[in-house]
Write a protein that holds these residues in place. Structure first.
Motif, PDB file in Angstrom:
ATOM      1  N   UNK A  50       0.845  -1.190   0.000  1.00  0.00           N
ATOM      2  CA  UNK A  50       0.000   0.000   0.000  1.00  0.00           C
ATOM      3  C   UNK A  50       0.885   1.245   0.000  1.00  0.00           C
ATOM      4  N   UNK A  51       0.943   1.928  -1.125  1.00  0.00           N
ATOM      5  CA  UNK A  51       1.725   3.152  -1.255  1.00  0.00           C
ATOM      6  C   UNK A  51       0.747   4.304  -1.457  1.00  0.00           C
ATOM      7  N   UNK A  52       0.880   5.407  -0.692  1.00  0.00           N
ATOM      8  CA  UNK A  52      -0.066   6.520  -0.812  1.00  0.00           C
ATOM      9  C   UNK A  52      -0.298   6.980  -2.247  1.00  0.00           C
ATOM     10  N   UNK A  53      -1.574   7.210  -2.552  1.00  0.00           N
ATOM     11  CA  UNK A  53      -2.033   7.764  -3.823  1.00  0.00           C
ATOM     12  C   UNK A  53      -1.883   6.810  -5.012  1.00  0.00           C
ATOM     13  N   UNK A  54      -1.671   5.533  -4.730  1.00  0.00           N
ATOM     14  CA  UNK A  54      -1.699   4.526  -5.794  1.00  0.00           C
ATOM     15  C   UNK A  54      -3.096   3.877  -5.804  1.00  0.00           C
TER      16      UNK A  54
END
Length: 420
Positions: A133-137
């Motif tokens: 989970x990577x922000x804004x993906x």
């Protein structure tokens, strides 16, 4: 070959992309295998019996009545010009699923929010996404949407527990499941105390008490299993019915007869099951445009698929439903849409082993009867209340895959109220 994979739980288990465990919860029942999976499913079987499905009908009809009026308004606001309806079908399917699964414990605004955001969950589960989970993906947005749905369903579970404990009548899947938990608890307590169980109905399958979050997780998997597949089927169903007015007229005739000429009359399960032609249309649609084309499995131990080849442990084996549903030895002219093969023909018997739309074996779709009857209800009601026209483009018959299959142009339609 596909059936062999579906029916070989000793060698394989369903697998999904890595991020699914983060979205659905690593302890979700859909990731169970073997005996644990079988036991959990037994406790869910009662939620999809004929008796249970009839309880859910009023809520489903309520949703369709409301959204069919919205279909008319969408065309009106577009000035009579065609509008791609794929996303609108996804919304109505979300709404009817939520009413079926959690009844009126959820608000219309929450249903709309889930419908809008569920697209993010589907996108997060595409094969070529980051497994973290990577922000804004896509996976990040999908996780936020999934957490929102889980929290909403957990609140619904708390409300359902209170209402069922107070003696309320079940009107959704969550109610029915929680009621079985309450009955199981009463039965156990009576036996532990040595009290008479006279007057108590012993549950078919004894259930433990599930937490609000566990109930939420399970109901979320029902939405996960039904949303994309039923949205796909509904989109193709409306496109194909518009292309074949003779078939649509027969659906109208059957539905009008079942309702004794009253287009607004609700239907019960006996009436719904009597719509043999409409059901044949749905069965053929699911064969002709199967929503789920392939189901990935992971090999648990060396799997001798044929005498010549053994799939190694850890590899993926992906059976497809498409080939079996297009088998010319079973279906004459398999690339043609022809409901007669399920109405007056022998496809039901001859193609019994080929009809892999809902899988087979220990992981077959629990809601297969619900899904088909839901589509029968949807197109039957629409045929009586609406006229619609498909506006074809060069991409109308091309297929795009977004978890399941859809027309490449998202099905441009116009609707108008049907005058009788």
């Amino acid at each position: 070959m596909a059936r062999k994979v579906f029916n070989s739980p000793a060698y394989v288990k369903p697998c999904v992309v890595d991020v699914a465990h983060k979205l659905l919860g690593a302890d979700n029942w859909v990731f169970l295998d073997g005996k644990a999976h079988v036991e959990f499913r037994k406790g869910l079987n009662g939620l999809f019996t004929r008796r249970a499905l009839e309880i859910y009908l009023p809520g489903q009809e309520e949703v369709y009545n409301r959204y069919f009026k919205e279909f008319l308004e969408i065309t009106k606001q577009a000035g009579g010009k065609p509008v791609p309806f794929m996303t609108h079908f996804r919304e109505v399917i979300t709404a009817v699923s939520c009413r079926t699964f959690v009844g009126h414990y959820i608000s219309d605004d929450a249903v709309k929010k889930i419908a809008d955001d569920y697209y993010l969950i589907t996108a997060a589960l595409e094969l070529v996404n980051f497994p973290i989970i990577i922000p804004y993906t896509k996976t990040w947005y999908g996780k936020k949407a999934a957490d929102m749905v889980l929290a909403e369903f957990a609140r619904c579970a708390a409300k359902s527990k209170a209402r069922m404990a107070a003696g309320g009548e079940p009107n959704c899947i969550m109610d029915a499941w929680i009621l079985e938990m309450i009955k199981s608890k009463k039965w156990r307590e009576a036996q532990e105390k040595g009290e008479s169980v006279e007057g108590l109905e012993k549950p078919t399958h004894m259930l433990r008490d599930f937490t609000d979050y566990e109930i939420s997780q399970t109901v979320f998997t029902f939405l996960f299993a039904s949303q994309d597949a039923t949205s796909s089927a509904a989109t193709w169903l409306f496109q194909i019915m518009a292309q074949r007015p003779d078939v649509l007229d027969r659906v109208r005739e059957e539905n009008l007869k079942v309702r004794n000429g009253n287009i607004n009359a609700p239907v019960d399960m006996d009436q719904l099951e009597s719509m043999t032609y409409t059901r044949a249309v749905v069965r053929e649609l699911l064969r002709y445009r199967p929503p789920v084309l392939m189901v990935p499995y992971v090999v648990k131990k060396p799997f001798p698929i044929t005498e010549a080849y053994t799939a190694p442990k850890g590899s993926m084996v992906i059976p497809t439903t498409y080939m079996a549903l297009r088998d010319p030895e079973v279906y004459e002219n398999p690339d043609e849409f022809n409901p007669e093969r399920y109405y007056t023909g022998d496809a039901e018997v001859k193609g019994a082993k080929n009809y892999l739309v809902f899988g087979t074996g220990p992981h077959y779709c629990l809601g297969q009867q619900y899904a088909q009857l839901n589509l029968v209800l949807m197109v039957g009601k629409a045929s009586l209340l609406l006229n619609w026209k498909h506006h074809p483009t060069p991409k109308s018959e091309e297929i795009k895959v977004f978890a399941t299959i859809f027309p490449m142009d998202d099905c441009p339609l116009t609707f108008e109220e049907r005058k009788w």
